[in-house]
Design a protein around this motif. Structure first.
Motif, PDB file in Angstrom:
ATOM      1  N   GLN A   1       0.817  -1.214   0.000  1.00 50.64           N
ATOM      2  CA  GLN A   1       0.000   0.000   0.000  1.00 50.64           C
ATOM      3  C   GLN A   1       0.850   1.261   0.000  1.00 50.64           C
ATOM      4  OE1 GLN A   1      -2.644  -0.341   3.345  1.00 50.64           O
ATOM      5  NE2 GLN A   1      -4.157  -1.563   2.243  1.00 50.64           N
ATOM      6  N   ILE A   2       1.929   1.255   0.767  1.00 51.16           N
ATOM      7  CA  ILE A   2       2.738   2.467   0.887  1.00 51.16           C
ATOM      8  C   ILE A   2       3.927   2.474  -0.067  1.00 51.16           C
ATOM      9  CG2 ILE A   2       2.052   2.680   3.298  1.00 51.16           C
ATOM     10  CD1 ILE A   2       4.850   1.787   4.110  1.00 51.16           C
ATOM     11  N   GLY A   3       4.113   1.388  -0.819  1.00 55.35           N
ATOM     12  CA  GLY A   3       5.218   1.342  -1.778  1.00 55.35           C
ATOM     13  C   GLY A   3       6.567   1.082  -1.154  1.00 55.35           C
ATOM     14  N   SER A   4       6.608   0.338  -0.051  1.00 53.44           N
ATOM     15  CA  SER A   4       7.869   0.039   0.622  1.00 53.44           C
ATOM     16  C   SER A   4       8.340  -1.364   0.266  1.00 53.44           C
ATOM     17  CB  SER A   4       7.704   0.169   2.145  1.00 53.44           C
ATOM     18  OG  SER A   4       8.868  -0.293   2.806  1.00 53.44           O
ATOM     19  N   ALA A   5       9.360  -1.450  -0.579  1.00 54.40           N
ATOM     20  CA  ALA A   5       9.906  -2.750  -0.961  1.00 54.40           C
ATOM     21  C   ALA A   5      10.548  -3.443   0.239  1.00 54.40           C
ATOM     22  CB  ALA A   5      10.931  -2.571  -2.081  1.00 54.40           C
ATOM     23  N   ALA A   6      11.164  -2.667   1.128  1.00 47.72           N
ATOM     24  CA  ALA A   6      11.822  -3.257   2.289  1.00 47.72           C
ATOM     25  C   ALA A   6      10.806  -3.901   3.224  1.00 47.72           C
ATOM     26  CB  ALA A   6      12.622  -2.190   3.043  1.00 47.72           C
TER      27      ALA A   6
END
Length: 342
Positions: free
Chosen positions: A173-178
């Motif tokens: 949702q937030i675009g955090s690959a980590a």
């Protein structure tokens, strides 16, 4: 000419791409959205940290009663997995800070540094688990309360899977690959917890060495996670992106009225956001204002069509009717190889 304006013009419309990708032409809305992304990431880390700590704590209690090395290996990894939330949380906090004259792209890359810390932590946990398993092979110990070990393995799987689902959902949702990668890591931990159950069943059937052997299997599974995580972090540090994304950006620019050709596209991740650069050509008879308008429309299309794109710098060169090179003055400074897809 180059267009690199932030997307904050007040045209009076508002779009959304997913929960945390609002497309607003208001600079204040963009800042609020960025802060909401960081807050949601921190919330996900806090909740998942508590869940993993509780799961590992339950397993730790059973360790003292059962003496299972496989369960000890799994619990060590669960504790290490919980601790990886610390550097990632720090990275989310740093990512909120604005860009400076020294850090002109902001602090988004701190998430990649957190990824390095995560990989190192998982590697250390695998070494400890391997040592404990080998020690039990050399110095066998009887496993008590096998039924409780099985219960603890199931608890470990359930706790890790819940955390995995939550982290992956919020990360996407937030675009955090980590955060997504850490969720996949938790899912892998869940399956290694099931391996503890297999070891306990082996012990119950009379095969005592099943327990340390499963501990070694867990160690191998952790090493696989380390390899995959290290590969992903390396690619981020080297500014790698999916070639399909470059093709998508190129196709969008090709479809913009006024752009004759797309000569080059470069994209990189900075934290949760994408930054793009493109070199395009337009009719050489256009005025400066008209060429800028073409580049601005191209920028606008990209911001609408590419999820998590924060900014695009578009350099427009004229197509001269006499065949002259608009870059002749600086051509000797640059080699312009065509990028491949490796």
């Amino acid at each position: 000419m180059t267009d690199d304006h932030g997307h904050h013009h007040e045209h009076g419309h508002h779009h959304a791409r997913g929960r945390f990708r609002p497309h607003s032409h208001d600079a204040a809305d963009a800042v609020d959205a960025a802060l909401e992304v960081s807050r949601e990431g921190m919330r996900a880390l806090t909740v998942s940290l508590a869940a993993l700590a509780l799961t590992a704590g339950i397993q730790l209690v059973i360790i003292f009663a059962s003496g299972s090395v496989a369960l000890l290996s799994d619990t060590i990894h669960n504790f290490a997995d919980a601790l990886t939330a610390v550097p990632l949380g720090l990275a989310f906090w740093l990512g909120r800070r604005p860009a400076t004259t020294r850090y002109t792209y902001g602090y988004g890359r701190s998430e990649d540094l957190a990824g390095v810390c995560i990989v190192a932590t998982i590697a250390v946990s695998s070494a400890v688990a391997a040592f404990e398993a080998v020690n039990r092979l050399i110095h066998p110990q009887h496993v008590h309360q096998v039924a409780w070990v099985i219960v603890a393995g199931i608890v470990g799987f359930a706790g890790n899977e819940l955390v995995a689902v939550y982290r992956i959902r919020i990360g996407r949702q937030i675009g955090s690959a980590a955060l997504v990668a850490d969720g996949l890591h938790a899912r892998t931990d869940g399956f290694t917890s099931l391996a503890v159950v297999v070891g306990a069943v082996g012990v119950a059937l009379g095969w005592q060495v099943a327990d340390p052997i499963v501990g070694l299997v867990i160690t191998v599974a952790i090493l696989v996670v380390v390899r995959n995580a290290a590969r992903d972090i390396y690619r981020r540090l080297m500014d790698a992106v999916d070639p399909a994304l470059v093709e998508q950006v190129t196709a969008i620019l090709d479809g913009v009225d006024g752009i004759d050709a797309v000569e080059a596209v470069r994209i990189r991740w900075v934290g949760h956001e994408l930054h793009a650069e493109a070199e395009v050509t337009s009719d050489g008879k256009l005025t400066l204002a008209e060429a800028h308008d073409v580049a601005e429309h191209a920028h606008h299309h990209l911001l609408h069509e590419i999820p998590r794109l924060a900014q695009a710098t578009i350099h427009s060169s004229p197509v001269a009717s006499d065949g002259s090179d608009p870059h002749s003055l600086t051509a000797h400074h640059f080699a312009r190889p065509h990028p491949n897809t490796t």
